[in-house]
Design a protein around this motif. Structure first.
Motif, PDB file in Angstrom:
ATOM      1  N   LEU A 182      -1.712   5.535  -5.864  1.00  0.00           N
ATOM      2  CA  LEU A 182      -1.256   4.192  -6.245  1.00  0.00           C
ATOM      3  C   LEU A 182       0.145   3.923  -5.696  1.00  0.00           C
ATOM      4  CD1 LEU A 182      -2.596   4.168  -9.894  1.00  0.00           C
ATOM      5  CD2 LEU A 182      -3.253   2.561  -8.094  1.00  0.00           C
ATOM      6  N   ALA A 183       1.011   4.948  -5.742  1.00  0.00           N
ATOM      7  CA  ALA A 183       2.351   4.786  -5.174  1.00  0.00           C
ATOM      8  C   ALA A 183       2.276   4.551  -3.666  1.00  0.00           C
ATOM      9  CB  ALA A 183       3.195   6.021  -5.484  1.00  0.00           C
ATOM     10  N   ALA A 184       1.384   5.280  -2.988  1.00  0.00           N
ATOM     11  CA  ALA A 184       1.218   5.081  -1.548  1.00  0.00           C
ATOM     12  C   ALA A 184       0.722   3.678  -1.247  1.00  0.00           C
ATOM     13  CB  ALA A 184       0.245   6.120  -0.991  1.00  0.00           C
ATOM     14  N   LEU A 185      -0.180   3.178  -2.069  1.00  0.00           N
ATOM     15  CA  LEU A 185      -0.690   1.828  -1.875  1.00  0.00           C
ATOM     16  C   LEU A 185       0.425   0.805  -2.070  1.00  0.00           C
ATOM     17  CD1 LEU A 185      -3.405   0.499  -1.227  1.00  0.00           C
ATOM     18  CD2 LEU A 185      -3.747   0.196  -3.681  1.00  0.00           C
ATOM     19  N   PHE A 186       1.284   1.030  -3.061  1.00  0.00           N
ATOM     20  CA  PHE A 186       2.440   0.161  -3.282  1.00  0.00           C
ATOM     21  C   PHE A 186       3.324   0.134  -2.039  1.00  0.00           C
ATOM     22  CE2 PHE A 186       6.872  -0.305  -4.545  1.00  0.00           C
ATOM     23  CZ  PHE A 186       6.843  -1.453  -5.312  1.00  0.00           C
ATOM     24  N   TRP A 187       3.536   1.292  -1.447  1.00  0.00           N
ATOM     25  CA  TRP A 187       4.369   1.373  -0.246  1.00  0.00           C
ATOM     26  C   TRP A 187       3.707   0.662   0.932  1.00  0.00           C
ATOM     27  CZ3 TRP A 187       3.578   3.619   4.562  1.00  0.00           C
ATOM     28  CH2 TRP A 187       4.700   3.755   5.361  1.00  0.00           C
ATOM     29  N   VAL A 188       2.400   0.861   1.089  1.00  0.00           N
ATOM     30  CA  VAL A 188       1.681   0.307   2.233  1.00  0.00           C
ATOM     31  C   VAL A 188       1.638  -1.209   2.185  1.00  0.00           C
ATOM     32  CG1 VAL A 188      -0.633   0.064   3.217  1.00  0.00           C
ATOM     33  CG2 VAL A 188       0.280   2.307   2.721  1.00  0.00           C
ATOM     34  N   LEU A 189       1.452  -1.769   0.995  1.00  0.00           N
ATOM     35  CA  LEU A 189       1.304  -3.211   0.894  1.00  0.00           C
ATOM     36  C   LEU A 189       2.635  -3.942   0.860  1.00  0.00           C
ATOM     37  CD1 LEU A 189      -1.706  -3.488  -1.574  1.00  0.00           C
ATOM     38  CD2 LEU A 189      -1.688  -3.523   0.912  1.00  0.00           C
ATOM     39  N   GLY A 190       3.722  -3.228   1.036  1.00  0.00           N
ATOM     40  CA  GLY A 190       5.031  -3.864   1.145  1.00  0.00           C
ATOM     41  C   GLY A 190       5.417  -4.054   2.602  1.00  0.00           C
ATOM     42  N   PRO A 191       6.543  -4.689   2.875  1.00  0.00           N
ATOM     43  CA  PRO A 191       6.961  -4.972   4.251  1.00  0.00           C
ATOM     44  C   PRO A 191       7.552  -3.741   4.926  1.00  0.00           C
ATOM     45  CG  PRO A 191       8.587  -5.805   2.705  1.00  0.00           C
ATOM     46  CD  PRO A 191       7.484  -5.232   1.883  1.00  0.00           C
ATOM     47  N   ARG A 192       6.699  -2.948   5.571  1.00  0.00           N
ATOM     48  CA  ARG A 192       7.143  -1.718   6.220  1.00  0.00           C
ATOM     49  C   ARG A 192       6.712  -1.703   7.676  1.00  0.00           C
ATOM     50  NH1 ARG A 192      10.753   1.834   3.577  1.00  0.00           N
ATOM     51  NH2 ARG A 192      10.323   1.757   1.355  1.00  0.00           N
ATOM     52  N   PRO A 193       7.264  -2.517   8.549  1.00  0.00           N
ATOM     53  CA  PRO A 193       6.885  -2.483   9.958  1.00  0.00           C
ATOM     54  C   PRO A 193       7.431  -1.216  10.606  1.00  0.00           C
ATOM     55  CG  PRO A 193       8.722  -3.969   9.620  1.00  0.00           C
ATOM     56  CD  PRO A 193       8.308  -3.492   8.267  1.00  0.00           C
ATOM     57  N   PRO A 194       6.810  -0.706  11.689  1.00  0.00           N
ATOM     58  CA  PRO A 194       5.526  -1.160  12.238  1.00  0.00           C
ATOM     59  C   PRO A 194       4.372  -0.455  11.518  1.00  0.00           C
ATOM     60  CG  PRO A 194       6.493   0.443  13.704  1.00  0.00           C
ATOM     61  CD  PRO A 194       7.444   0.302  12.546  1.00  0.00           C
ATOM     62  N   LEU A 195       3.649  -1.171  10.689  1.00  0.00           N
ATOM     63  CA  LEU A 195       2.646  -0.592   9.809  1.00  0.00           C
ATOM     64  C   LEU A 195       1.491   0.029  10.587  1.00  0.00           C
ATOM     65  CD1 LEU A 195       2.075  -0.133   6.883  1.00  0.00           C
ATOM     66  CD2 LEU A 195       0.944  -2.341   6.779  1.00  0.00           C
ATOM     67  N   ALA A 196       1.024  -0.634  11.646  1.00  0.00           N
ATOM     68  CA  ALA A 196      -0.119  -0.127  12.393  1.00  0.00           C
ATOM     69  C   ALA A 196       0.171   1.252  12.980  1.00  0.00           C
ATOM     70  CB  ALA A 196      -0.507  -1.101  13.495  1.00  0.00           C
ATOM     71  N   LEU A 197       1.375   1.425  13.515  1.00  0.00           N
ATOM     72  CA  LEU A 197       1.739   2.721  14.079  1.00  0.00           C
ATOM     73  C   LEU A 197       1.799   3.784  12.995  1.00  0.00           C
ATOM     74  CD1 LEU A 197       4.530   1.632  16.589  1.00  0.00           C
ATOM     75  CD2 LEU A 197       2.205   2.360  17.126  1.00  0.00           C
ATOM     76  N   THR A 198       2.313   3.418  11.819  1.00  0.00           N
ATOM     77  CA  THR A 198       2.393   4.359  10.708  1.00  0.00           C
ATOM     78  C   THR A 198       1.009   4.820  10.278  1.00  0.00           C
ATOM     79  OG1 THR A 198       4.405   3.271   9.940  1.00  0.00           O
ATOM     80  CG2 THR A 198       3.270   4.684   8.368  1.00  0.00           C
ATOM     81  N   VAL A 199       0.082   3.856  10.111  1.00  0.00           N
ATOM     82  CA  VAL A 199      -1.273   4.191   9.695  1.00  0.00           C
ATOM     83  C   VAL A 199      -1.940   5.090  10.725  1.00  0.00           C
ATOM     84  CG1 VAL A 199      -3.553   3.246   9.201  1.00  0.00           C
ATOM     85  CG2 VAL A 199      -1.527   2.117   8.304  1.00  0.00           C
ATOM     86  N   THR A 200      -1.789   4.762  11.999  1.00  0.00           N
ATOM     87  CA  THR A 200      -2.391   5.565  13.060  1.00  0.00           C
ATOM     88  C   THR A 200      -1.852   6.992  13.044  1.00  0.00           C
ATOM     89  OG1 THR A 200      -2.617   3.588  14.437  1.00  0.00           O
ATOM     90  CG2 THR A 200      -2.785   5.720  15.545  1.00  0.00           C
ATOM     91  N   ALA A 201      -0.533   7.134  12.917  1.00  0.00           N
ATOM     92  CA  ALA A 201       0.075   8.457  12.935  1.00  0.00           C
ATOM     93  C   ALA A 201      -0.372   9.295  11.742  1.00  0.00           C
ATOM     94  CB  ALA A 201       1.597   8.319  12.943  1.00  0.00           C
ATOM     95  N   LEU A 202      -0.422   8.678  10.552  1.00  0.00           N
ATOM     96  CA  LEU A 202      -0.840   9.414   9.364  1.00  0.00           C
ATOM     97  C   LEU A 202      -2.290   9.876   9.468  1.00  0.00           C
ATOM     98  CD1 LEU A 202       0.877   7.399   6.501  1.00  0.00           C
ATOM     99  CD2 LEU A 202       1.397   9.731   7.212  1.00  0.00           C
ATOM    100  N   ASN A 203      -3.147   9.036  10.004  1.00  0.00           N
ATOM    101  CA  ASN A 203      -4.550   9.421  10.161  1.00  0.00           C
ATOM    102  C   ASN A 203      -4.708  10.563  11.144  1.00  0.00           C
ATOM    103  OD1 ASN A 203      -6.847   7.767   8.789  1.00  0.00           O
ATOM    104  ND2 ASN A 203      -5.195   6.298   9.157  1.00  0.00           N
ATOM    105  N   LEU A 204      -4.011  10.500  12.252  1.00  0.00           N
ATOM    106  CA  LEU A 204      -4.100  11.574  13.232  1.00  0.00           C
ATOM    107  C   LEU A 204      -3.604  12.887  12.634  1.00  0.00           C
ATOM    108  CD1 LEU A 204      -2.909   9.739  16.467  1.00  0.00           C
ATOM    109  CD2 LEU A 204      -5.231  10.454  15.891  1.00  0.00           C
ATOM    110  N   ALA A 205      -2.515  12.816  11.849  1.00  0.00           N
ATOM    111  CA  ALA A 205      -1.994  14.023  11.205  1.00  0.00           C
ATOM    112  C   ALA A 205      -3.007  14.593  10.216  1.00  0.00           C
ATOM    113  CB  ALA A 205      -0.677  13.710  10.504  1.00  0.00           C
ATOM    114  N   ALA A 206      -3.639  13.709   9.425  1.00  0.00           N
ATOM    115  CA  ALA A 206      -4.615  14.172   8.439  1.00  0.00           C
ATOM    116  C   ALA A 206      -5.827  14.792   9.113  1.00  0.00           C
ATOM    117  CB  ALA A 206      -5.043  13.016   7.545  1.00  0.00           C
ATOM    118  N   ILE A 207      -6.300  14.180  10.195  1.00  0.00           N
ATOM    119  CA  ILE A 207      -7.477  14.700  10.898  1.00  0.00           C
ATOM    120  C   ILE A 207      -7.199  16.091  11.457  1.00  0.00           C
ATOM    121  CG2 ILE A 207      -8.882  14.381  12.970  1.00  0.00           C
ATOM    122  CD1 ILE A 207      -8.697  11.339  12.397  1.00  0.00           C
TER     123      ILE A 207
END
Length: 677
Positions: free
Chosen positions: A258-283
């Protein structure tokens, strides 16, 4: 403040409806899928069961028709209100076919809610963000409630108390629905960038296919949540933790999500790059996936956070301004996502061990999340979307709204951490009777043993009835009980952790021996201390449901007793496989004295596999002392004997019985064994 708007101005009351729908919807799924397996499954083949479930989930594709005929407000009322009504009805009925009918209707309403909510919100000019929050809150609330109930859902509990609890939840859902359709749940009206739309039904409500395809990720997300991320039994089995520790860990994971969702849905550019990097790290981190992950419980939390982030992206992208009338593309991709969910779940439980299934599901959700993030990145901030949005000029959250938001955050924290803490404080490990040999001569000591196939917790009529099973075991007064078909969190068996529930209910430790994956197999329940344990799986042969046995050295008043508790292949034409399993069992036994061999052998007394046990020197207790045919299957109309207790020649048998009960589809066998001192 964008985040203040998420949590308060648009969120405090707006979160109630989607969160309660998810909470009740997950309860319904844990009734519908088991009802198909254990009620309809008695009359249908595996293929027919799969088609029945698939046909139900295809109802999601009917959403555009409902939206068109009833309008946005009416269709939302039908889906959410119908879910509450049928969930309440399902609580009232106690027999399999009626339970199946009520849960089927409730599942259909649950499937319709998501496209109905998205379409209604788009028409009203309000963001879809509360659905992302509601999904995570609903999952967290479901886990908190199941934790208090030791994973034994309200749906299966008779009595006034559970019914009142469900009535309260349904009432809150209907209240949230009323607030939503009245426009008071985030009274927000339209905003610049959104097409002008009436508060009631009317176009536009749909988006283009190129923007909505990430909705496919809902299926991967629900599969991971129900089978992996919120699975008490799987986590406890994998880590060896106590139930309170597993409960606390899952609650912490939900709070972090829930805390991560709070962070994601706030103004944190560049969001697309962040999401991509986190997914690659998790994979990369989670690629070696032997069951949960080689990194254990920490990797589970990391995967949960990334999955929640991805789902937030998917729903944020779905909330972009509508460009076309109807609800076709939203329903198509959401419907396909739900078909993926049930398809993966059925494939997983039909084969029981699908290599890398969790990693593959996470990869599918990651693709959807990355695609959604780049769609949002490429289109820039959209009015009405909370992702990356700046506050509108002249708009500031009211002081009362901020206080409400803090109150909601406090309630969420209390809900996540309060129940596990209270559970841990009240928890006491089951007691064992520590005894040793009391002498070397004299009268033999008696130990009462029992074998009982629990049918995954379901009675002879398709109802999950753990209390009925516990009463049968209690009444037998057995000292040592061998159990078969024990599950730790199987979705198709109601998601219940039978090991923990039986351990608490009967006050005795349970030794679990998984055979199919890490969440299904055999167990031994004993009031004596156990000196040594070994869990052995038979080699994989033809059956997809792998079998095995538990060997335990039990301390009794007359010294050590060796116990071999097993469950053989159940397929009618698999006598050769059962004979091979018996050969493996006998090789492990190696002629040890003071041994009891017991379990569901799925073979009648004249079968070759039973003759092999007798020829090896084991004594069939029923053949030695039983009265009558001793049939143990099926419980409601016994016609064959397939459950056995064998003893070595140095042990005596004082009495043997087959108590009549319909708490399972098998009858138990209870034997008083005499041990020389």
């Amino acid at each position: 403040m964008a985040r203040d708007r998420v949590v308060t101005g648009e969120g405090s009351f707006a979160l109630a409806l989607p969160a309660l729908v998810v909470l009740l919807g997950l309860q319904v799924l844990r009734v519908f899928l088991p009802s198909v397996v254990w009620v309809a499954g008695a009359r249908l083949t595996v293929e027919q069961m799969g088609l029945t479930v698939l046909a139900t989930f295809l109802a999601a594709f009917l959403a555009p028709l409902g939206f068109r005929w009833l309008g946005g407000r009416g269709f939302l009322a039908l889906s959410a209100g119908g879910l509450g009504l049928f969930r309440l009805a399902e609580q009232l009925v106690r027999r399999g076919p009626w339970d199946l009918a009520a849960s089927l209707a409730a599942t259909g309403c649950f499937l319709w809610f998501f496209p109905a909510y998205v379409g209604w919100r788009r028409q009203s000019g309000r963001p879809v963000t509360p659905l992302a929050w509601g999904l995570s809150l609903g999952v967290a609330a479901d886990t908190a409630l199941r934790g208090v109930l030791l994973t034994y859902d309200l749906s299966w509990r008779p009595g006034v108390g559970p019914w009142l609890a469900v009535a309260l939840l349904a009432g809150l859902l209907w209240w949230g629905l009323r607030e939503e359709v009245a426009g008071r749940a985030g009274a927000g009206t339209g905003s610049p960038g959104w097409p002008s739309a009436p508060a009631g039904p009317g176009p536009p409500a749909d988006g283009p296919a190129a923007r909505l395809w990430p909705l496919l990720g809902i299926g991967f997300h629900l599969f991971l949540q129900t089978v992996l991320f919120q699975n008490f039994g799987r986590l406890a089995q994998f880590t060896g933790w106590s139930y309170p520790a597993a409960y606390g860990w899952l609650s912490m994971s939900n709070a972090l999500a829930l805390a991560a969702l709070f962070w994601v849905l706030g103004p944190r550019p560049p969001l697309a790059l962040t999401v991509t990097a986190l997914n690659l790290a998790a994979i990369m981190a989670l690629r070696p996936f032997p069951g949960v992950a080689s990194w254990g419980a920490v990797a589970l939390v990391v995967a949960h956070l990334v999955a929640t982030l991805n789902m937030g992206m998917v729903l944020a992208a779905a909330g972009r301004p509508p460009v076309r009338s109807g609800l076709a593309w939203t329903s198509v991709f959401f419907g396909l996502g739900m078909v993926l969910f049930v398809g993966i779940a059925l494939a997983f439980y039909s084969r029981y061990t699908v290599p890398n299934v969790f990693w593959l599901a996470g990869l599918g959700l990651g693709v959807a999340g990355i695609g959604a993030a780049w769609l949002l990145h490429g289109q820039g901030p959209a009015a009405g979307s909370e992702v990356g949005a700046a506050p509108r000029p002249g708009v500031a959250p009211a002081r009362g709204a901020r206080r409400a938001g803090r109150a909601v955050a406090a309630l969420v924290a209390l809900g996540c951490f309060g129940p596990p803490l209270l559970t841990a404080l009240a928890w006491r490990p089951p007691a064992v009777l520590a005894v040793g040999a009391t002498g070397s001569t004299g009268e033999p000591a008696s130990v009462r043993v029992m074998t009982y196939n629990l049918h995954n917790g379901f009675d002879a009529f398709g109802t999950l009835d753990l209390e009925g099973l516990a009463r049968v075991i209690e009444t037998s007064d057995a000292d040592v009980v061998a159990l078969q078909e024990v599950t730790r969190g199987w979705l198709v068996s109601g998601g219940v952790d039978m090991v923990t529930w039986l351990e608490r209910r009967l006050g005795r430790p349970v030794i679990f021996g998984p055979t199919a994956g890490d969440s299904w197999g055999n167990a031994v329940l004993t009031r004596f201390a156990v000196a040594r344990v070994e869990v052995v799986r038979y080699p994989v042969r033809r059956s997809p449901l792998h079998r095995g046995f538990i060997w335990a050295e039990v301390d009794t008043p007359a010294g050590r007793l060796n116990l071999l508790a097993t469950h053989l292949d159940h397929e009618p034409g698999h006598s050769a496989e059962r004979q091979a399993e018996v050969a493996d069992l006998l090789a492990f036994w190696a002629g040890r004295s003071r041994t009891v061999v017991l379990g569901d052998l799925n073979a009648t007394p004249e079968a070759a596999e039973i003759r092999s046990l007798v020829e090896a020197g084991l004594k069939d207790a029923w053949a030695a002392l039983g009265d009558g045919p001793g049939h143990t299957f099926s419980a409601d109309n016994p016609f064959e004997r397939i459950d056995y207790v064998f003893v070595t020649p140095d042990l005596g048998v004082a009495d043997v019985g087959v108590p009549r009960a319909t708490a399972s589809d098998h009858l138990p066998v209870v034997v008083t064994v005499l041990l020389p001192r």
